[in-house]
Design an enzyme around this catalytic site. Structure first.
Site, PDB file in Angstrom:
ATOM      1  N   LYS A   3       0.731  -1.324   0.004  1.00 18.31           N
ATOM      2  CA  LYS A   3      -0.030  -0.005   0.222  1.00 18.31           C
ATOM      3  C   LYS A   3       0.851   1.343   0.024  1.00 18.31           C
ATOM      4  CE  LYS A   3      -2.247  -0.792   3.945  1.00 18.31           C
ATOM      5  NZ  LYS A   3      -1.719  -2.335   4.252  1.00 18.31           N
ATOM      6  N   ARG A  36      -8.973   1.345   9.105  1.00 18.63           N
ATOM      7  CA  ARG A  36      -8.651  -0.055   9.322  1.00 18.63           C
ATOM      8  C   ARG A  36      -9.340  -0.866  10.289  1.00 18.63           C
ATOM      9  NH1 ARG A  36      -2.526   0.637   8.941  1.00 18.63           N
ATOM     10  NH2 ARG A  36      -1.508  -1.221   9.506  1.00 18.63           N
ATOM     11  N   ARG A  94      11.702  -6.115   4.351  1.00 20.87           N
ATOM     12  CA  ARG A  94      11.584  -4.666   4.372  1.00 20.87           C
ATOM     13  C   ARG A  94      12.672  -3.876   5.344  1.00 20.87           C
ATOM     14  NH1 ARG A  94       5.498  -2.425   4.601  1.00 20.87           N
ATOM     15  NH2 ARG A  94       5.533  -2.974   6.978  1.00 20.87           N
ATOM     16  N   ARG A 140      11.630  -2.370  11.064  1.00 18.01           N
ATOM     17  CA  ARG A 140      10.883  -1.970  11.799  1.00 18.01           C
ATOM     18  C   ARG A 140      10.557  -2.846  12.822  1.00 18.01           C
ATOM     19  NH1 ARG A 140       5.897   0.160   8.364  1.00 18.01           N
ATOM     20  NH2 ARG A 140       4.601  -1.092   9.766  1.00 18.01           N
ATOM     21  N   ARG A 168      -0.025  -9.160  13.401  1.00 17.01           N
ATOM     22  CA  ARG A 168      -0.672  -8.028  12.486  1.00 17.01           C
ATOM     23  C   ARG A 168      -1.331  -8.762  11.202  1.00 17.01           C
ATOM     24  NH1 ARG A 168       4.281  -4.654  10.336  1.00 17.01           N
ATOM     25  NH2 ARG A 168       2.678  -3.171   9.645  1.00 17.01           N
TER      26      ARG A 168
HETATM   27  P1  AMP Z   1       1.472   0.667   9.160  1.00 15.69           P
HETATM   28  O1  AMP Z   1       2.665   1.179   8.679  1.00 15.69           O
HETATM   29  O2  AMP Z   1       0.243   1.228   8.201  1.00 15.69           O
HETATM   30  O3  AMP Z   1       1.615  -0.889   8.831  1.00 15.69           O
HETATM   31  O4  AMP Z   1       0.771   0.882  10.740  1.00 15.69           O
HETATM   32  C1  AMP Z   1       1.926   0.450  11.717  1.00 15.69           C
HETATM   33  C2  AMP Z   1       1.223   0.164  13.021  1.00 15.69           C
HETATM   34  O5  AMP Z   1       0.601   1.475  13.295  1.00 15.69           O
HETATM   35  C3  AMP Z   1      -0.149  -0.824  12.926  1.00 15.69           C
HETATM   36  O6  AMP Z   1       0.463  -1.995  13.090  1.00 15.69           O
HETATM   37  C4  AMP Z   1      -0.868  -0.093  14.044  1.00 15.69           C
HETATM   38  O7  AMP Z   1      -0.520  -0.524  15.166  1.00 15.69           O
HETATM   39  C5  AMP Z   1      -0.576   1.330  13.739  1.00 15.69           C
HETATM   40  N1  AMP Z   1      -1.955   1.918  12.937  1.00 15.69           N
HETATM   41  C6  AMP Z   1      -1.721   2.571  11.804  1.00 15.69           C
HETATM   42  N2  AMP Z   1      -2.687   2.974  11.152  1.00 15.69           N
HETATM   43  C7  AMP Z   1      -3.601   2.541  12.030  1.00 15.69           C
HETATM   44  C8  AMP Z   1      -4.993   2.749  11.863  1.00 15.69           C
HETATM   45  N3  AMP Z   1      -5.711   3.421  10.767  1.00 15.69           N
HETATM   46  N4  AMP Z   1      -5.890   2.147  13.119  1.00 15.69           N
HETATM   47  C9  AMP Z   1      -5.232   1.675  14.070  1.00 15.69           C
HETATM   48  N5  AMP Z   1      -3.936   1.461  13.981  1.00 15.69           N
HETATM   49  C10 AMP Z   1      -3.170   1.982  13.017  1.00 15.69           C
END
Ligand code: AMP
Length: 210
Positions: free
Chosen positions: A13, A88, A123, A156, A167
């Site tokens: 994404k 999400r 990654r 990360r 996740r």
């Molecule tokens: P991402 O970089 O989008 O994979 O987000 C990393 C982490 O941030 C996720 O595993 C969640 O813990 C948190 N996170 C990011 N966006 C959201 C969201 N819209 N709702 C809840 N948690 C989020």
């Protein structure tokens, strides 16, 4: 263009959002990047979010709803935006609807879980600017260094294998229902993940008619 990127963590994404953002001239809003910056800066939101993120769980909806409302208020979002990683959960999507956030399309990138686990282990992310690379599929010009800002690349915490599995569970339970949510509203477009970033971009452009 007001676009939501849907798909599992590691589906691409963020990478595709960056490409589309340049092509369409609209900003990408990534709640993951906003939260990581908040954690790094030690803000109250960051302190609240950190333990959820480290565990591969979702940050509570009220925190996210506040972040997204503020981010979309900016003048740079007037002509459109790409939302990466938000909404999400169904409550986040409902809250956005209530706030009058308009969406032209929710684009779902479909990838099998096994491919995601393999992909996330390679990654590498820049903590300074949020850019994302892959040691095989999308290597930086110089190993371990961000192409965009020259800062070191790191793995990360939440890309560690045990956290990736958590996740993915979170994704299937809480985020996947959004596919039906946007389908019901006639907004859903789906693309299958392709072997290369470029081929997936081509599928997306075809789906969006751009
Ligand atoms: P991402 O970089 O989008 O994979 O987000 C990393 C982490 O941030 C996720 O595993 C969640 O813990 C948190 N996170 C990011 N966006 C959201 C969201 N819209 N709702 C809840 N948690 C989020």
């Amino acid at each position: 263009m007001k676009l939501i990127m849907l798909g599992a963590p590691g589906a691409g994404k963020g990478t595709q959002a960056e490409i589309l953002s340049k092509k369409l001239g609209v900003p990408t809003i990534s709640t993951g990047n906003i939260l990581r910056a908040a954690v790094k800066a030690g803000t109250p939101i960051g302190l609240k979010a950190k333990s959820f993120m480290d565990a591969g769980a979702l940050v509570p909806d009220d925190v996210i709803i506040g972040i997204i409302a503020e981010a979309l208020r900016g003048p740079e979002c007037e002509n459109g935006y790409i939302l990466d990683g938000v909404p999400r959960t169904i409550p986040q999507a409902e809250a956005m609807e209530q706030q009058g956030v308009e969406i032209d399309c929710a684009l779902d990138i479909e990838v099998e879980d096994a491919v995601i686990v393999e992909r996330m282990s390679g990654r590498r992310t820049c903590e300074a600017c949020g850019a994302s690379f892959h040691i095989v599929n999308f290597p930086p010009k110089q190993e371990g260094v961000c192409d965009k800002c020259g800062q070191p690349l790191v793995i990360r915490k939440d890309d560690r294998p045990e956290t990736v599995k958590a996740r993915l569970r979170t994704y299937h339970e809480q985020t996947e229902p959004l596919i039906a949510f946007y389908k019901e509203r006639g907004k859903l477009k789906t693309v299958e993940n392709q072997p290369t970033i470029e081929a997936t971009t081509a599928e997306i452009e075809k789906a969006l008619g751009i």
